[in-house]
Scaffold this motif. Structure first.
Motif, PDB file in Angstrom:
ATOM      1  N   PRO A   6       9.426  -8.803   4.927  1.00 37.04           N
ATOM      2  CA  PRO A   6      10.032  -8.893   6.260  1.00 37.04           C
ATOM      3  C   PRO A   6       9.428  -7.825   7.178  1.00 37.04           C
ATOM      4  N   LEU A   7       8.581  -8.245   8.098  1.00 30.96           N
ATOM      5  CA  LEU A   7       7.833  -7.296   8.923  1.00 30.96           C
ATOM      6  C   LEU A   7       8.536  -6.936  10.219  1.00 30.96           C
ATOM      7  N   ALA A   8       9.452  -7.778  10.652  1.00 31.15           N
ATOM      8  CA  ALA A   8      10.248  -7.534  11.852  1.00 31.15           C
ATOM      9  C   ALA A   8      11.516  -8.361  11.712  1.00 31.15           C
ATOM     10  N   PRO A   9      12.546  -8.067  12.478  1.00 33.47           N
ATOM     11  CA  PRO A   9      13.782  -8.845  12.366  1.00 33.47           C
ATOM     12  C   PRO A   9      13.524 -10.343  12.591  1.00 33.47           C
ATOM     13  N   GLY A  10      13.779 -11.149  11.576  1.00 35.34           N
ATOM     14  CA  GLY A  10      13.566 -12.578  11.666  1.00 35.34           C
ATOM     15  C   GLY A  10      12.147 -13.021  11.373  1.00 35.34           C
ATOM     16  N   VAL A  11      11.245 -12.095  11.030  1.00 34.11           N
ATOM     17  CA  VAL A  11       9.843 -12.416  10.779  1.00 34.11           C
ATOM     18  C   VAL A  11       9.473 -12.040   9.340  1.00 34.11           C
ATOM     19  N   VAL A  12       9.174 -13.052   8.518  1.00 35.90           N
ATOM     20  CA  VAL A  12       8.758 -12.834   7.130  1.00 35.90           C
ATOM     21  C   VAL A  12       7.362 -13.429   6.958  1.00 35.90           C
ATOM     22  N   GLU A  13       6.433 -12.642   6.407  1.00 34.24           N
ATOM     23  CA  GLU A  13       5.070 -13.118   6.207  1.00 34.24           C
ATOM     24  C   GLU A  13       4.677 -12.969   4.742  1.00 34.24           C
ATOM     25  N   GLU A  14       3.762 -13.848   4.321  1.00 44.43           N
ATOM     26  CA  GLU A  14       3.178 -13.732   2.984  1.00 44.43           C
ATOM     27  C   GLU A  14       1.851 -13.014   3.115  1.00 44.43           C
ATOM     28  N   VAL A  15       1.668 -11.986   2.276  1.00 39.49           N
ATOM     29  CA  VAL A  15       0.508 -11.111   2.398  1.00 39.49           C
ATOM     30  C   VAL A  15      -0.075 -10.861   1.014  1.00 39.49           C
ATOM     31  N   ALA A  16      -1.413 -10.813   0.941  1.00 38.99           N
ATOM     32  CA  ALA A  16      -2.082 -10.419  -0.303  1.00 38.99           C
ATOM     33  C   ALA A  16      -2.180  -8.899  -0.336  1.00 38.99           C
ATOM     34  N   VAL A  17      -1.709  -8.298  -1.437  1.00 38.97           N
ATOM     35  CA  VAL A  17      -1.588  -6.841  -1.526  1.00 38.97           C
ATOM     36  C   VAL A  17      -2.236  -6.340  -2.809  1.00 38.97           C
ATOM     37  N   SER A  18      -2.976  -5.241  -2.721  1.00 40.64           N
ATOM     38  CA  SER A  18      -3.655  -4.658  -3.876  1.00 40.64           C
ATOM     39  C   SER A  18      -2.683  -3.931  -4.792  1.00 40.64           C
ATOM     40  N   GLN A  19      -3.190  -3.499  -5.935  1.00 42.42           N
ATOM     41  CA  GLN A  19      -2.430  -2.596  -6.803  1.00 42.42           C
ATOM     42  C   GLN A  19      -2.155  -1.309  -6.041  1.00 42.42           C
ATOM     43  N   PRO A  20      -0.955  -0.747  -6.166  1.00 41.80           N
ATOM     44  CA  PRO A  20      -0.656   0.484  -5.415  1.00 41.80           C
ATOM     45  C   PRO A  20      -1.324   1.715  -6.001  1.00 41.80           C
ATOM     46  N   GLN A  21      -1.632   2.640  -5.115  1.00 45.11           N
ATOM     47  CA  GLN A  21      -2.031   3.986  -5.506  1.00 45.11           C
ATOM     48  C   GLN A  21      -0.921   4.930  -5.052  1.00 45.11           C
ATOM     49  N   TYR A  22      -0.785   6.068  -5.747  1.00 42.39           N
ATOM     50  CA  TYR A  22       0.324   6.965  -5.453  1.00 42.39           C
ATOM     51  C   TYR A  22      -0.177   8.338  -5.023  1.00 42.39           C
ATOM     52  N   LEU A  23       0.532   8.917  -4.047  1.00 40.69           N
ATOM     53  CA  LEU A  23       0.277  10.280  -3.591  1.00 40.69           C
ATOM     54  C   LEU A  23       1.451  11.145  -4.019  1.00 40.69           C
ATOM     55  N   ARG A  24       1.140  12.265  -4.627  1.00 42.96           N
ATOM     56  CA  ARG A  24       2.172  13.224  -5.016  1.00 42.96           C
ATOM     57  C   ARG A  24       2.358  14.269  -3.922  1.00 42.96           C
ATOM     58  N   LEU A  25       3.452  14.972  -3.994  1.00 43.65           N
ATOM     59  CA  LEU A  25       3.743  16.011  -3.017  1.00 43.65           C
ATOM     60  C   LEU A  25       2.588  17.009  -2.971  1.00 43.65           C
ATOM     61  N   GLY A  26       2.056  17.236  -1.777  1.00 43.18           N
ATOM     62  CA  GLY A  26       0.940  18.152  -1.605  1.00 43.18           C
ATOM     63  C   GLY A  26      -0.422  17.507  -1.706  1.00 43.18           C
ATOM     64  N   ASP A  27      -0.493  16.266  -2.187  1.00 44.71           N
ATOM     65  CA  ASP A  27      -1.771  15.566  -2.258  1.00 44.71           C
ATOM     66  C   ASP A  27      -2.296  15.259  -0.857  1.00 44.71           C
ATOM     67  N   VAL A  28      -3.619  15.317  -0.717  1.00 52.15           N
ATOM     68  CA  VAL A  28      -4.282  14.930   0.526  1.00 52.15           C
ATOM     69  C   VAL A  28      -5.155  13.721   0.245  1.00 52.15           C
ATOM     70  N   ALA A  29      -4.967  12.653   1.001  1.00 55.05           N
ATOM     71  CA  ALA A  29      -5.738  11.427   0.833  1.00 55.05           C
ATOM     72  C   ALA A  29      -6.569  11.174   2.080  1.00 55.05           C
ATOM     73  N   GLU A  30      -7.776  10.715   1.890  1.00 57.63           N
ATOM     74  CA  GLU A  30      -8.663  10.443   3.006  1.00 57.63           C
ATOM     75  C   GLU A  30      -8.417   9.042   3.559  1.00 57.63           C
ATOM     76  N   ILE A  31      -8.473   8.927   4.880  1.00 59.01           N
ATOM     77  CA  ILE A  31      -8.473   7.633   5.559  1.00 59.01           C
ATOM     78  C   ILE A  31      -9.908   7.408   6.012  1.00 59.01           C
ATOM     79  N   PRO A  32     -10.585   6.350   5.519  1.00 58.09           N
ATOM     80  CA  PRO A  32     -12.020   6.179   5.784  1.00 58.09           C
ATOM     81  C   PRO A  32     -12.344   6.079   7.274  1.00 58.09           C
ATOM     82  N   ASP A  33     -13.624   6.379   7.588  1.00 65.19           N
ATOM     83  CA  ASP A  33     -14.097   6.201   8.953  1.00 65.19           C
ATOM     84  C   ASP A  33     -13.839   4.765   9.399  1.00 65.19           C
ATOM     85  N   GLY A  34     -13.555   4.593  10.668  1.00 67.95           N
ATOM     86  CA  GLY A  34     -13.316   3.263  11.214  1.00 67.95           C
ATOM     87  C   GLY A  34     -12.776   3.371  12.619  1.00 67.95           C
ATOM     88  N   HIS A  35     -12.845   2.279  13.353  1.00 65.44           N
ATOM     89  CA  HIS A  35     -12.434   2.306  14.752  1.00 65.44           C
ATOM     90  C   HIS A  35     -10.982   1.881  14.955  1.00 65.44           C
TER      91      HIS A  35
END
Length: 330
Positions: free
Chosen positions: A255-284
């Motif tokens: 449910p992405l918004a009130p009254g709006v449900v979408e089907e989405v393909a989603v990858s296996q999750p990755q997890y960040l622990r407290l204090g972890d820093v994760a990079e967000i790749p270059d992109g516009h």
């Protein structure tokens, strides 16, 4: 003298999602009435004064009328309001400045009426001052729902020392996003979008999203974090966040918004622990925080995000339960 800060965001709950979904409208008259109910609870708990951000007439007018009616009906005066001496321009900077001034004034607690995008502004600004968030936005994944009178009672009991912070509050976490010398906080989710510009800000279409990181996964909330919640387990208040990419992997319904449900393909999750820093790749693509596109990247620069301890939130149910235990025993 015990003072409690109150901020009402008159602009919350008015974005484009009212046109493209079935989102609830909390109009400014209701926000004014909520503020009065909140102050009635604060006064009943013994709070001496409310320190408030100045309001426009769409909120202040209804608030004054409801306040007069409550005082005439009950005979109990509400705490006097002391208005902050500050300019108001109708943007997020108003809330930021009000939070800074309230901290400097030494308030015992702060109540914020707004959505996820308003509540996140408290991160890094209020220190250890307990926060009571009240929902007047769209997704309201962070604040949840509490009746304002009861929320005022709970906040007042914490502010006056009748209930300890340890008994009434929970430690919340946040994702800090760093980009080109700028830092922004998210209490719910961070998304990398395909949109080049922030535009109308609200982000709710899965086709425009490349990846989402959720501070917590709650399968009962709506918004982009619901995509992560359909695939990962990162309980609220646990020192872990979950990250997924869209367009590949298992198909889920979210449910992405009130009254709006979408089907989405989603990858296996990755997890960040407290204090972890994760990079967000270059992109516009712009980066969305708590459902709003806020960071444009015209130069295509990468970014990073870090999971941190954020603020103390007053859990209304815990606070009220603590008053019962203190009064009658377990």
């Amino acid at each position: 003298m015990v003072s409690v800060g109150v901020i009402v965001n008159s602009a919350s709950g008015h974005d484009v999602r009212r046109l493209v979904s079935a989102a609830t409208v909390v109009d400014n008259s209701e926000k004014g009435a909520m503020a009065v109910r909140l102050m009635a609870g604060l006064g009943a708990a013994g709070v001496d004064e409310v320190l408030a951000m100045p309001l426009d007439d769409t909120v202040a007018g209804p608030m004054a009328r409801v306040r007069r009616g409550i005082e005439l009906e009950t005979g109990a005066p509400l705490p006097p309001i002391r208005w902050l001496d500050m300019p108001v321009v109708g943007r997020a900077v108003d809330t930021c400045l009000a939070l800074d001034l309230m901290r400097q004034a030494g308030v015992a607690a702060i109540c914020v009426l707004g959505g996820d995008g308003t509540q996140r502004l408290a991160v890094g600004r209020i220190g250890d001052i307990p926060l009571t968030p009240l929902s007047t936005g769209t997704n309201n994944a962070f604040p949840g729902w509490s009746e304002a009178t009861v929320a005022g009672l709970a906040t007042g009991c914490v502010a006056t020392g009748q209930v300890s912070r340890e008994d009434a509050c929970v430690q919340e976490h946040a994702l800090l996003v760093h980009h080109d010398g700028r830092t922004e906080a998210a209490l719910v989710d961070v998304a990398v979008t395909r949109s080049l510009f922030t535009g109308v800000r609200a982000s709710w279409r899965a086709e425009h999203v490349e990846e989402v990181t959720a501070v917590f996964t709650d399968p009962t909330v709506i918004g982009l974090s619901a995509i992560v919640a359909a695939r990962a387990d990162a309980p609220r208040h646990a020192p872990v966040a979950a990250r997924v990419r869209l367009g590949e992997g298992t198909r889920v319904r979210a449910p992405l918004a009130p009254g709006v449900v979408e089907e989405v393909a989603v990858s296996q999750p990755q997890y960040l622990r407290l204090g972890d820093v994760a990079e967000i790749p270059d992109g516009h693509g712009a980066i969305s925080l708590d459902g709003e596109r806020l960071i444009e990247r015209p130069g295509g620069l990468g970014a990073s995000m870090e999971l941190v301890e954020a603020l103390w939130r007053i859990d209304v149910a815990r606070a009220m339960s603590a008053t019962r235990v203190q009064r009658w025993g377990p």
